[in-house]
Write a protein that holds these residues in place. Structure first.
Motif, PDB file in Angstrom:
ATOM      1  N   GLU A   1     -35.921 -22.855 -17.625  1.00 28.06           N
ATOM      2  CA  GLU A   1     -34.699 -22.272 -18.177  1.00 28.06           C
ATOM      3  C   GLU A   1     -33.761 -23.351 -18.718  1.00 28.06           C
ATOM      4  OE1 GLU A   1     -34.342 -22.295 -13.584  1.00 28.06           O
ATOM      5  OE2 GLU A   1     -35.865 -21.844 -15.134  1.00 28.06           O
ATOM      6  N   ARG A   2     -33.785 -24.540 -18.094  1.00 26.78           N
ATOM      7  CA  ARG A   2     -32.976 -25.638 -18.623  1.00 26.78           C
ATOM      8  C   ARG A   2     -33.563 -26.135 -19.943  1.00 26.78           C
ATOM      9  NH1 ARG A   2     -31.855 -28.770 -13.382  1.00 26.78           N
ATOM     10  NH2 ARG A   2     -32.404 -30.689 -14.452  1.00 26.78           N
ATOM     11  N   ILE A   3     -34.866 -26.212 -20.012  1.00 30.24           N
ATOM     12  CA  ILE A   3     -35.518 -26.620 -21.268  1.00 30.24           C
ATOM     13  C   ILE A   3     -35.113 -25.673 -22.394  1.00 30.24           C
ATOM     14  CG2 ILE A   3     -37.725 -26.848 -22.464  1.00 30.24           C
ATOM     15  CD1 ILE A   3     -37.370 -29.104 -20.582  1.00 30.24           C
ATOM     16  N   ALA A   4     -35.101 -24.369 -22.095  1.00 26.58           N
ATOM     17  CA  ALA A   4     -34.734 -23.375 -23.112  1.00 26.58           C
ATOM     18  C   ALA A   4     -33.289 -23.576 -23.563  1.00 26.58           C
ATOM     19  CB  ALA A   4     -34.938 -21.968 -22.557  1.00 26.58           C
ATOM     20  N   ARG A   5     -32.387 -23.863 -22.630  1.00 25.21           N
ATOM     21  CA  ARG A   5     -30.987 -24.076 -23.001  1.00 25.21           C
ATOM     22  C   ARG A   5     -30.831 -25.344 -23.844  1.00 25.21           C
ATOM     23  NH1 ARG A   5     -26.476 -22.999 -18.557  1.00 25.21           N
ATOM     24  NH2 ARG A   5     -25.282 -23.047 -20.494  1.00 25.21           N
ATOM     25  N   TYR A   6     -31.583 -26.362 -23.510  1.00 21.28           N
ATOM     26  CA  TYR A   6     -31.515 -27.595 -24.303  1.00 21.28           C
ATOM     27  C   TYR A   6     -32.006 -27.361 -25.726  1.00 21.28           C
ATOM     28  CZ  TYR A   6     -30.967 -29.925 -19.748  1.00 21.28           C
ATOM     29  OH  TYR A   6     -30.539 -30.322 -18.501  1.00 21.28           O
ATOM     30  N   ARG A   7     -33.081 -26.621 -25.840  1.00 23.84           N
ATOM     31  CA  ARG A   7     -33.608 -26.338 -27.194  1.00 23.84           C
ATOM     32  C   ARG A   7     -32.576 -25.567 -28.016  1.00 23.84           C
ATOM     33  NH1 ARG A   7     -38.798 -27.744 -27.852  1.00 23.84           N
ATOM     34  NH2 ARG A   7     -40.164 -27.916 -26.009  1.00 23.84           N
ATOM     35  N   ALA A   8     -31.901 -24.636 -27.377  1.00 22.78           N
ATOM     36  CA  ALA A   8     -30.887 -23.864 -28.100  1.00 22.78           C
ATOM     37  C   ALA A   8     -29.741 -24.766 -28.554  1.00 22.78           C
ATOM     38  CB  ALA A   8     -30.365 -22.727 -27.210  1.00 22.78           C
ATOM     39  N   LEU A   9     -29.317 -25.683 -27.715  1.00 20.81           N
ATOM     40  CA  LEU A   9     -28.248 -26.606 -28.091  1.00 20.81           C
ATOM     41  C   LEU A   9     -28.684 -27.536 -29.219  1.00 20.81           C
ATOM     42  CD1 LEU A   9     -26.535 -27.684 -24.753  1.00 20.81           C
ATOM     43  CD2 LEU A   9     -25.424 -26.673 -26.747  1.00 20.81           C
ATOM     44  N   VAL A  10     -29.911 -28.015 -29.146  1.00 24.71           N
ATOM     45  CA  VAL A  10     -30.435 -28.878 -30.217  1.00 24.71           C
ATOM     46  C   VAL A  10     -30.382 -28.146 -31.550  1.00 24.71           C
ATOM     47  CG1 VAL A  10     -32.542 -29.924 -31.119  1.00 24.71           C
ATOM     48  CG2 VAL A  10     -31.859 -30.350 -28.740  1.00 24.71           C
TER      49      VAL A  10
ATOM     50  N   LEU B   1     -16.500 -36.605 -32.015  1.00 20.52           N
ATOM     51  CA  LEU B   1     -17.290 -36.257 -30.847  1.00 20.52           C
ATOM     52  C   LEU B   1     -18.558 -35.520 -31.258  1.00 20.52           C
ATOM     53  CD1 LEU B   1     -17.732 -36.021 -27.820  1.00 20.52           C
ATOM     54  CD2 LEU B   1     -16.239 -34.008 -27.819  1.00 20.52           C
ATOM     55  N   GLN B   2     -18.426 -34.563 -32.207  1.00 18.14           N
ATOM     56  CA  GLN B   2     -19.606 -33.803 -32.619  1.00 18.14           C
ATOM     57  C   GLN B   2     -20.647 -34.685 -33.288  1.00 18.14           C
ATOM     58  OE1 GLN B   2     -16.441 -32.751 -33.172  1.00 18.14           O
ATOM     59  NE2 GLN B   2     -16.287 -30.498 -33.213  1.00 18.14           N
ATOM     60  N   ALA B   3     -20.191 -35.680 -34.053  1.00 20.20           N
ATOM     61  CA  ALA B   3     -21.138 -36.589 -34.712  1.00 20.20           C
ATOM     62  C   ALA B   3     -21.946 -37.366 -33.677  1.00 20.20           C
ATOM     63  CB  ALA B   3     -20.395 -37.543 -35.637  1.00 20.20           C
ATOM     64  N   GLN B   4     -21.274 -37.807 -32.615  1.00 23.14           N
ATOM     65  CA  GLN B   4     -21.992 -38.524 -31.562  1.00 23.14           C
ATOM     66  C   GLN B   4     -22.931 -37.596 -30.796  1.00 23.14           C
ATOM     67  OE1 GLN B   4     -19.880 -41.840 -29.431  1.00 23.14           O
ATOM     68  NE2 GLN B   4     -18.081 -40.692 -30.128  1.00 23.14           N
ATOM     69  N   LEU B   5     -22.462 -36.385 -30.524  1.00 23.82           N
ATOM     70  CA  LEU B   5     -23.326 -35.429 -29.834  1.00 23.82           C
ATOM     71  C   LEU B   5     -24.540 -35.073 -30.677  1.00 23.82           C
ATOM     72  CD1 LEU B   5     -20.622 -33.073 -28.297  1.00 23.82           C
ATOM     73  CD2 LEU B   5     -22.167 -34.602 -27.035  1.00 23.82           C
ATOM     74  N   ALA B   6     -24.365 -34.995 -31.996  1.00 20.24           N
ATOM     75  CA  ALA B   6     -25.493 -34.683 -32.879  1.00 20.24           C
ATOM     76  C   ALA B   6     -26.555 -35.781 -32.804  1.00 20.24           C
ATOM     77  CB  ALA B   6     -25.006 -34.506 -34.314  1.00 20.24           C
TER      78      ALA B   6
ATOM     79  N   PHE C   1     -27.178 -37.617 -30.154  1.00 18.84           N
ATOM     80  CA  PHE C   1     -27.884 -37.409 -28.898  1.00 18.84           C
ATOM     81  C   PHE C   1     -28.833 -36.223 -28.983  1.00 18.84           C
ATOM     82  CE2 PHE C   1     -27.857 -35.062 -24.771  1.00 18.84           C
ATOM     83  CZ  PHE C   1     -28.821 -35.851 -24.154  1.00 18.84           C
ATOM     84  N   MET C   2     -28.415 -35.150 -29.676  1.00 13.69           N
ATOM     85  CA  MET C   2     -29.283 -33.978 -29.781  1.00 13.69           C
ATOM     86  C   MET C   2     -30.574 -34.307 -30.523  1.00 13.69           C
ATOM     87  SD  MET C   2     -27.901 -31.643 -28.030  1.00 13.69           S
ATOM     88  CE  MET C   2     -26.299 -31.399 -27.241  1.00 13.69           C
TER      89      MET C   2
ATOM     90  N   ALA D   1     -36.470 -35.162 -29.891  1.00 12.53           N
ATOM     91  CA  ALA D   1     -37.669 -36.004 -29.828  1.00 12.53           C
ATOM     92  C   ALA D   1     -38.251 -36.002 -28.426  1.00 12.53           C
ATOM     93  CB  ALA D   1     -37.319 -37.431 -30.253  1.00 12.53           C
ATOM     94  N   GLY D   2     -37.385 -35.993 -27.407  1.00 14.24           N
ATOM     95  CA  GLY D   2     -37.867 -35.952 -26.040  1.00 14.24           C
ATOM     96  C   GLY D   2     -38.565 -34.659 -25.686  1.00 14.24           C
ATOM     97  N   LEU D   3     -38.059 -33.543 -26.226  1.00 13.79           N
ATOM     98  CA  LEU D   3     -38.637 -32.233 -25.918  1.00 13.79           C
ATOM     99  C   LEU D   3     -39.919 -31.973 -26.691  1.00 13.79           C
ATOM    100  CD1 LEU D   3     -35.348 -30.132 -25.944  1.00 13.79           C
ATOM    101  CD2 LEU D   3     -36.774 -30.591 -23.931  1.00 13.79           C
ATOM    102  N   ASP D   4     -39.981 -32.448 -27.917  1.00 11.06           N
ATOM    103  CA  ASP D   4     -41.086 -32.071 -28.802  1.00 11.06           C
ATOM    104  C   ASP D   4     -42.077 -33.196 -29.061  1.00 11.06           C
ATOM    105  OD1 ASP D   4     -39.994 -29.524 -29.098  1.00 11.06           O
ATOM    106  OD2 ASP D   4     -38.690 -30.196 -30.726  1.00 11.06           O
ATOM    107  N   GLY D   5     -41.738 -34.426 -28.662  1.00 14.94           N
ATOM    108  CA  GLY D   5     -42.625 -35.538 -28.956  1.00 14.94           C
ATOM    109  C   GLY D   5     -43.329 -36.085 -27.747  1.00 14.94           C
ATOM    110  N   ASN D   6     -43.520 -35.252 -26.729  1.00 13.64           N
ATOM    111  CA  ASN D   6     -44.097 -35.738 -25.481  1.00 13.64           C
ATOM    112  C   ASN D   6     -45.608 -35.892 -25.552  1.00 13.64           C
ATOM    113  OD1 ASN D   6     -42.060 -36.055 -23.314  1.00 13.64           O
ATOM    114  ND2 ASN D   6     -41.506 -34.001 -23.973  1.00 13.64           N
TER     115      ASN D   6
END
Length: 561
Positions: free
Chosen positions: A488-497, A511-516, A518-519, A524-529
């Protein structure tokens, strides 16, 4: 044939230390400042070796950092432990030196803090000039000194660095003579004015018929400009952040030898396994530019190899390389017109995730499986001392060795990575911003500055700090991390990305530019494993996924092999 490849055991014997009474537990406060734990290395290495024995594997490759920090006592005890497994179980160990096993020609001082039962500590040092600090006592002993090449290789003599009677073939880049006096090269300072005569510990051995194992010494101790004292530690650039980048400049003869070994292996139809301590390809899931944009040149990024390393190695004909140093579980592939290179990054037993690799050798392919070691008898041996020192984070509530290292990683994120590597405003806001607030910021039409945001989190809400910690889990463990992050955390992260993947141009520095930024890293961490278990086709470098994700329970029960 199957081979075990382990990396960075950093063995520290907790049973005793010369000059100390009782157990020899290192301070956990020092572990919080480090990328690894110390006391747990003793039970963890024994559990790992027992797992190897259970799987019937007899050949073990160690990709450097055998000991805690190269201390004479630590090196002697590491060698004694491995020699005991050789006597009792017939294991053959082949190693390469890591940056924690030796230092240049003459070595260097080491100083460590050892815990008392009441939580205080004793400073144990080889340096008579080292102040006692806040320790309750000080012990000065030569047993704490880290040796140079000659001393360290003598301690590790049976691990491939010298010819053994059973070897079918042995050589170094300098020929068939294993005498260290004949295995030296000249290394120069950047200005060319200072020269030192340095040993290279690389070797090629045929331990069993048809198998060649190539151990590459990628330590580079470059003299600093000025004709400085050759005995002093400060007279050399530490190899920790140099690795293969410095090999390009200072050890070109190694690449020539690699080409020759690869050519002869093909001609003689030998299977060739290659390893060193340092990685040859950057294990960043293709996110290096984004990491640079967010962090700048951090300590972690200083350690990654440049593209020219992979280009040069691929041209030698070496196809697969196993390395450690970064304490990560990762596989990276490089292709160009000259060929290909697959770099298998082997994790450590004293950092998350604790695992090793099992390599199956077939006709035209290698099978690589990852064995996660969760069952470590005695993983909690130092917990009573930690309780006396500090237990503010519930460290001694860990369920097993893996859980303890996972908790250690979370502490590292908060105490080391955030303050040392992250932009100050994001580091300040990380525990304050909830995922709900991150979602709101993604849809805010304004480009806000970090100072405009105050605490926006309620009890029990997931925060940006939680998300950053999970990103480090993914960065270090890759597909293995999926066993430790709830779906469920993975799903929330994907939605935020996805929310931050818009065509909007955030105001630079907002702030949004820096957060972008990180996203993009999180994506890359979620999809490039890369998978933990895969095969490598030695003809074209194709990597085939054997199991995208194996459950945590199953991996523990099977040992991953």
């Amino acid at each position: 044939m199957k081979i075990a490849v382990i990396a960075d055991p950093h063995f520290h014997d907790v049973v005793s230390w010369p000059g100390l009474e009782g157990p020899a537990f290192r301070s956990f406060a020092d572990s919080i400042a480090s990328t690894r734990v110390f006391n747990e290395s003793s039970p963890a290495l024994k559990a790992l070796l027992d797992d190897i024995v259970r799987h019937g594997i007899s050949l073990v490759i160690i990709a450097g950092d055998l000991s805690d920090d190269g201390q004479r006592a630590a090196m002697a005890k590491t060698a004694a432990l491995l020699d005991d497994y050789t006597r009792r179980h017939g294991l053959r160990f082949l190693a390469t030196p890591g940056n924690h096993d030796l230092y240049a020609i003459h070595g260097r001082h080491q100083s460590k803090r050892f815990l008392n039962a009441d939580g205080s500590h004793v400073l144990v040092t080889s340096d008579a000039e080292m102040p006692q600090g806040d320790s309750v006592a000080r012990l000065v002993t030569d047993d704490m000194y880290c040796g140079g090449y000659a001393q360290a290789l003598a301690d590790m003599a049976s691990f491939g660095f010298f010819r053994q009677a059973s070897d079918l073939h042995w050589e170094s880049p300098f020929g068939s003579d294993d005498d260290l006096d004949n295995r030296r090269f000249v290394i120069r300072s950047a200005d060319g004015a200072t020269e030192r005569n340095m040993i290279d510990a690389s070797y090629l051995v045929e331990p069993v018929a048809g198998l060649w194992v190539l151990s590459l010494d990628a330590n580079v101790f470059e003299p600093r400009n000025g004709d400085l004292d050759p005995v002093a530690e400060a007279s050399y650039h530490d190899s920790t952040s140099a690795g293969w980048n410095a090999m390009l400049r200072h050890k070109p003869f190694i690449f020539d030898w690699m080409s020759d070994v690869a050519r002869r292996a093909r001609a003689q139809k030998k299977k060739l396994i290659v390893f060193s301590h340092y990685p040859m390809i950057n294990p960043s899931n293709g996110a290096l530019a984004d990491e640079m944009a967010l962090f700048g040149m951090s300590d972690s990024l200083r350690r990654v190899p440049v593209r020219a390393v992979a280009e040069t190695v691929a041209a030698t004909g070496i196809k697969v390389h196993f390395g450690g140093h970064l304490h990560v579980n990762h596989t990276a592939v490089y292709h160009d017109s000259d060929g290909f290179l697959v770099n298998v990054a082997v994790p450590s037993m004293v950092a998350f995730p604790p695992a090793y690799k099992v390599v199956g050798i077939e006709a035209e392919r290698l099978t690589v499986e990852t064995a996660l070691i969760g069952d470590v008898p005695g993983y909690d041996v130092a917990f009573p001392f930690y309780r006396a020192e500090t237990d503010s984070e519930g460290l001694t509530g860990a369920a097993d060795h893996v859980d303890f290292l996972d908790r250690h990683l979370a502490l590292l994120v908060r105490e080391r990575y955030l303050p040392k590597e992250w932009p100050a405003d994001l580091a300040r806001l990380a525990p304050m911003l909830s995922l709900v607030e991150l979602d709101r910021l993604a849809g805010d039409p304004r480009s806000l500055l970090a100072e405009e945001i105050g605490p926006r989190v309620s009890d029990g809400q997931l925060t940006l700090l939680d998300m950053i910690t999970d990103w480090y889990r993914l960065r270090k463990a890759n597909s293995l991390a999926l066993d430790f992050i709830p779906p469920e955390r993975i799903a929330r992260y994907r939605a935020l990305v996805r929310r931050f993947r818009t065509d909007r141009s955030w105001l630079p520095g907002s702030l949004q530019a820096q957060l972008a930024k990180f996203m993009r890293l999180m994506s890359a961490g979620l999809d490039g494993n890369p998978s933990a278990d895969f095969t490598i086709d030695l003809r074209d470098g194709a990597v085939e996924d054997l199991s995208r994700h194996r459950g945590r329970t199953e991996r523990r029960q099977t040992g991953g092999a």
